[in-house]
Design a protein around this motif. Structure first.
Motif, PDB file in Angstrom:
ATOM      1  N   ILE A  14       0.827  -1.078   0.174  1.00 32.73           N
ATOM      2  CA  ILE A  14      -0.051  -0.047   0.187  1.00 32.73           C
ATOM      3  C   ILE A  14       0.780   1.360  -0.037  1.00 32.73           C
ATOM      4  CG2 ILE A  14      -1.592   1.440   1.167  1.00 32.73           C
ATOM      5  CD1 ILE A  14      -3.032  -1.222   2.326  1.00 32.73           C
ATOM      6  N   THR A 162      -8.362  -0.988   6.664  1.00 34.43           N
ATOM      7  CA  THR A 162      -8.530  -1.768   5.220  1.00 34.43           C
ATOM      8  C   THR A 162      -8.572  -3.348   5.350  1.00 34.43           C
ATOM      9  OG1 THR A 162      -6.007  -1.800   5.541  1.00 34.43           O
ATOM     10  CG2 THR A 162      -6.789   0.298   4.708  1.00 34.43           C
ATOM     11  N   VAL A 165      -5.378  -7.051   0.972  1.00 33.43           N
ATOM     12  CA  VAL A 165      -5.196  -6.526  -0.635  1.00 33.43           C
ATOM     13  C   VAL A 165      -5.182  -7.848  -1.243  1.00 33.43           C
ATOM     14  CG1 VAL A 165      -4.092  -4.981  -2.214  1.00 33.43           C
ATOM     15  CG2 VAL A 165      -4.702  -4.196  -0.014  1.00 33.43           C
TER      16      VAL A 165
END
Length: 256
Positions: A14, A162, A165
């Motif tokens: 990120i 978050t 990913v």
């Protein structure tokens, strides 16, 4: 006027994407690195020792802290769980302490967190006001966020919850070997259990010979098979309009 963002964890998945986006829009990035600075856009710090020179933060508009060992690495041994904790708490605590020393001049703190904060809540609608879960990751996120909130007395703190990913360099990495063509072929050819998953029992190697091979001390002969037996023909006395049966001598066949 350009914006100046200091990023801790700029070398991560990120962090790299964020740094590129900030620079692409014409703003400035300073990356905190755990080694001597080698470029104008780098500044050294030692989060394991709680060391950060506040001069690296002066004039910045925000500090973004994204440090943390990957949750995609398996297994989570006792030692690795400690790494998951320490790699998150120590960096954000170091930054929060430095911001507290800066007082009213401290930039905004943007601290990483995760949706793991909520634990396991299937079907639930979760908002920022939802309570934390009781899993390992949930407890880690609670402590992670608490460390960041230590800077709230001097500046604004934003928490980024978050999700993992899905990327080849992220949590997808340990799955790549499983989804490779060779692994997929072995998966498809493996013996199946009753639920459709590969059996835990290893199968014998595939053979191109006409005689199959089987695991065990001896593979010289194929296993014996039970002879198939034909079912007995129904008794003539039990036939009801059955064309394959002949009526007994002197009896009339039944047709209804």
């Amino acid at each position: 006027m350009t914006t100046h963002i200091v990023i801790a964890g700029a070398s991560g998945l990120i962090g790299r994407a964020l740094s590129r986006a900030i620079v692409a829009r014409g703003d400035r990035v300073t990356a905190l690195v755990r080694r001597p600075a080698q470029a104008p856009g780098e500044a050294p710090w030692e989060p394991a020792r709680g060391t950060l020179d506040i001069r690296h933060l002066e004039g910045a508009d925000a500090v973004v802290v994204l440090n943390g060992a990957s949750v995609g690495r398996m297994p989570w041994t006792k030692a690795y769980r400690q790494e998951l904790i320490g790699s998150r708490i120590a960096p954000v605590s170091t930054v929060a302490t430095a911001l507290a020393r800066m007082g009213s001049d401290a930039p905004t703190l943007v601290s990483g967190s995760a949706v793991g904060y909520y634990g396991s809540a299937p079907g639930a609608v979760l908002t920022e006001a939802a309570v934390a879960g009781d899993t390992f990751l949930a407890r880690l996120c609670v402590d992670w966020e608490a460390a960041a909130r230590e800077a709230e007395s001097v500046t604004r703190v934003a928490l980024l919850r978050t999700a993992p990913v899905i990327h080849r360099a992220g949590v997808l990495r340990p799955m790549i070997r499983l989804t490779s063509s060779a692994s997929a072929d072995r998966w498809a050819r493996a013996p199946r259990s009753g639920r459709g998953f590969p059996s835990r029992t290893r199968s014998a190697p595939f053979s191109t010979s006409s005689t199959p091979t089987f695991p065990g001390p001896s593979t010289s002969a194929a296993p014996s098979r039970r002879p198939r037996t034909r079912p007995a023909a129904p008794s003539p006395g039990n036939c009801i309009a059955h064309t394959g049966c002949a009526p007994p001598s002197g009896a009339q066949p039944r047709t209804g």
